[in-house]
Scaffold this motif. Sequence first.
Motif, PDB file in Angstrom:
ATOM      1  N   ILE A  74       0.855  -1.191   0.000  1.00 27.33           N
ATOM      2  CA  ILE A  74       0.000   0.000   0.000  1.00 27.33           C
ATOM      3  C   ILE A  74       0.886   1.235   0.000  1.00 27.33           C
ATOM      4  N   THR A  75       0.597   2.149  -0.913  1.00 29.24           N
ATOM      5  CA  THR A  75       1.332   3.411  -0.945  1.00 29.24           C
ATOM      6  C   THR A  75       0.513   4.538  -0.322  1.00 29.24           C
ATOM      7  N   GLU A  76      -0.816   4.396  -0.328  1.00 31.23           N
ATOM      8  CA  GLU A  76      -1.699   5.382   0.288  1.00 31.23           C
ATOM      9  C   GLU A  76      -2.929   4.659   0.822  1.00 31.23           C
ATOM     10  N   LEU A  77      -3.411   5.101   1.977  1.00 28.67           N
ATOM     11  CA  LEU A  77      -4.645   4.556   2.530  1.00 28.67           C
ATOM     12  C   LEU A  77      -5.331   5.639   3.341  1.00 28.67           C
ATOM     13  N   ASP A  78      -6.509   6.015   2.916  1.00 30.03           N
ATOM     14  CA  ASP A  78      -7.315   6.992   3.637  1.00 30.03           C
ATOM     15  C   ASP A  78      -8.602   6.294   4.061  1.00 30.03           C
ATOM     16  N   ALA A  79      -8.625   5.816   5.276  1.00 28.33           N
ATOM     17  CA  ALA A  79      -9.768   5.067   5.784  1.00 28.33           C
ATOM     18  C   ALA A  79     -11.007   5.950   5.869  1.00 28.33           C
ATOM     19  N   ARG A  80     -10.799   7.221   6.136  1.00 30.02           N
ATOM     20  CA  ARG A  80     -11.923   8.139   6.313  1.00 30.02           C
ATOM     21  C   ARG A  80     -12.757   8.256   5.043  1.00 30.02           C
ATOM     22  N   VAL A  81     -12.101   8.396   3.895  1.00 26.54           N
ATOM     23  CA  VAL A  81     -12.839   8.543   2.637  1.00 26.54           C
ATOM     24  C   VAL A  81     -12.974   7.222   1.871  1.00 26.54           C
ATOM     25  N   GLY A  82     -12.305   6.182   2.330  1.00 23.30           N
ATOM     26  CA  GLY A  82     -12.431   4.875   1.686  1.00 23.30           C
ATOM     27  C   GLY A  82     -11.694   4.766   0.370  1.00 23.30           C
ATOM     28  N   LYS A  83     -10.469   5.263   0.345  1.00 20.93           N
ATOM     29  CA  LYS A  83      -9.643   5.202  -0.860  1.00 20.93           C
ATOM     30  C   LYS A  83      -8.272   4.639  -0.504  1.00 20.93           C
ATOM     31  N   ALA A  84      -7.692   3.895  -1.436  1.00 15.25           N
ATOM     32  CA  ALA A  84      -6.349   3.345  -1.227  1.00 15.25           C
ATOM     33  C   ALA A  84      -5.659   3.214  -2.567  1.00 15.25           C
ATOM     34  N   ARG A  85      -4.341   3.223  -2.532  1.00 10.97           N
ATOM     35  CA  ARG A  85      -3.527   3.016  -3.728  1.00 10.97           C
ATOM     36  C   ARG A  85      -2.498   1.939  -3.390  1.00 10.97           C
ATOM     37  N   LEU A  86      -2.328   1.007  -4.308  1.00  5.61           N
ATOM     38  CA  LEU A  86      -1.391  -0.093  -4.121  1.00  5.61           C
ATOM     39  C   LEU A  86      -0.438  -0.152  -5.304  1.00  5.61           C
ATOM     40  N   ILE A  87       0.719  -0.716  -5.065  1.00  4.38           N
ATOM     41  CA  ILE A  87       1.646  -1.033  -6.148  1.00  4.38           C
ATOM     42  C   ILE A  87       1.879  -2.537  -6.073  1.00  4.38           C
ATOM     43  N   LEU A  88       1.868  -3.177  -7.239  1.00  4.83           N
ATOM     44  CA  LEU A  88       1.928  -4.630  -7.275  1.00  4.83           C
ATOM     45  C   LEU A  88       2.905  -5.111  -8.335  1.00  4.83           C
ATOM     46  N   SER A  89       3.512  -6.243  -8.052  1.00  7.45           N
ATOM     47  CA  SER A  89       4.328  -6.950  -9.024  1.00  7.45           C
ATOM     48  C   SER A  89       3.514  -8.172  -9.446  1.00  7.45           C
ATOM     49  N   VAL A  90       3.241  -8.261 -10.742  1.00  9.42           N
ATOM     50  CA  VAL A  90       2.371  -9.308 -11.265  1.00  9.42           C
ATOM     51  C   VAL A  90       3.152 -10.177 -12.236  1.00  9.42           C
ATOM     52  N   ARG A  91       3.023 -11.462 -12.061  1.00  5.68           N
ATOM     53  CA  ARG A  91       3.598 -12.422 -13.015  1.00  5.68           C
ATOM     54  C   ARG A  91       2.454 -12.894 -13.895  1.00  5.68           C
ATOM     55  N   LEU A  92       2.473 -12.479 -15.142  1.00 10.59           N
ATOM     56  CA  LEU A  92       1.397 -12.769 -16.082  1.00 10.59           C
ATOM     57  C   LEU A  92       1.860 -13.820 -17.082  1.00 10.59           C
ATOM     58  N   THR A  93       1.078 -14.877 -17.219  1.00  7.46           N
ATOM     59  CA  THR A  93       1.366 -15.926 -18.187  1.00  7.46           C
ATOM     60  C   THR A  93       0.223 -15.981 -19.189  1.00  7.46           C
ATOM     61  N   VAL A  94       0.572 -15.837 -20.467  1.00  7.05           N
ATOM     62  CA  VAL A  94      -0.418 -15.909 -21.532  1.00  7.05           C
ATOM     63  C   VAL A  94      -0.116 -17.160 -22.350  1.00  7.05           C
ATOM     64  N   THR A  95      -1.125 -18.022 -22.432  1.00  9.27           N
ATOM     65  CA  THR A  95      -0.992 -19.257 -23.197  1.00  9.27           C
ATOM     66  C   THR A  95      -1.825 -19.115 -24.462  1.00  9.27           C
ATOM     67  N   PRO A  96      -1.162 -19.005 -25.612  1.00 13.57           N
ATOM     68  CA  PRO A  96      -1.903 -18.876 -26.868  1.00 13.57           C
ATOM     69  C   PRO A  96      -2.496 -20.215 -27.296  1.00 13.57           C
ATOM     70  N   ALA A  97      -3.380 -20.172 -28.296  1.00 14.47           N
ATOM     71  CA  ALA A  97      -3.995 -21.399 -28.809  1.00 14.47           C
ATOM     72  C   ALA A  97      -2.928 -22.365 -29.309  1.00 14.47           C
ATOM     73  N   GLU A  98      -1.908 -21.809 -29.931  1.00 12.93           N
ATOM     74  CA  GLU A  98      -0.805 -22.637 -30.422  1.00 12.93           C
ATOM     75  C   GLU A  98       0.498 -21.997 -29.963  1.00 12.93           C
ATOM     76  N   GLY A  99       1.435 -22.819 -29.576  1.00 13.04           N
ATOM     77  CA  GLY A  99       2.728 -22.298 -29.149  1.00 13.04           C
ATOM     78  C   GLY A  99       2.887 -22.384 -27.644  1.00 13.04           C
ATOM     79  N   ASP A 100       4.027 -21.919 -27.208  1.00 17.27           N
ATOM     80  CA  ASP A 100       4.383 -21.998 -25.798  1.00 17.27           C
ATOM     81  C   ASP A 100       3.833 -20.810 -25.024  1.00 17.27           C
ATOM     82  N   PRO A 101       3.567 -21.012 -23.739  1.00 11.67           N
ATOM     83  CA  PRO A 101       3.134 -19.894 -22.889  1.00 11.67           C
ATOM     84  C   PRO A 101       4.229 -18.834 -22.798  1.00 11.67           C
ATOM     85  N   VAL A 102       3.807 -17.610 -22.688  1.00 12.72           N
ATOM     86  CA  VAL A 102       4.725 -16.487 -22.546  1.00 12.72           C
ATOM     87  C   VAL A 102       4.474 -15.858 -21.175  1.00 12.72           C
TER      88      VAL A 102
END
Length: 171
Positions: free
Chosen positions: A111-139
């Motif tokens: 979490i980089t910001e959290l304001d409980a009073r107004v109900g807002k937050a900002r997060l930073i995330l590291s995502v590992r995304l795997t895309v598997t096409p119809a043909e070929g190897d996953p990327v």
Amino acid sequence: MRHFSLARTMVALTVVAAVFAVWSGVSWYTAAHSEDRRYSALRDEVLSAGAQAVQNLNTLDYRDLDKGLRLWQDSTTAALFKQLADSGPAFRDSVLKAKSVSTAEISECGITELDARVGKARLILSVRLTVTPAEGDPVTKRLREVAEMTRTSQGWKLSALGNAPETGGGQ
């Protein structure tokens, strides 16, 4: 005389033990019900909801597109889902034509910001995304994303998602 001294010592030890027990109980109760503890629980709740929402929005299987889109809708505010769904049939057609499956795993989240009073937050995330096409190897690729969360009547929902800015590193 010795008996009297032993009795006094026992009474003194009993009083000290009772005072310590009361102090421990009050300290525990105060810590368990403190503002810091509530804020910490809120922070954990936002982290969990945010990580799950970002994972949901980066995961889509063409074989069960309606289920994936319902998950997107459940994870986002109405305004964000409307933006995502505005492309309507064109988006559906492109997903079905590509016949790909994307899956995401959240590596890190903070979490980089959290304001409980107004109900807002900002997060930073590291995502590992795997895309598997119809043909070929996953990327697999790594993404750094910034998520904005908004508290709704159904809990914390994703209200914006974008790429995190690149930081300058030594080259």
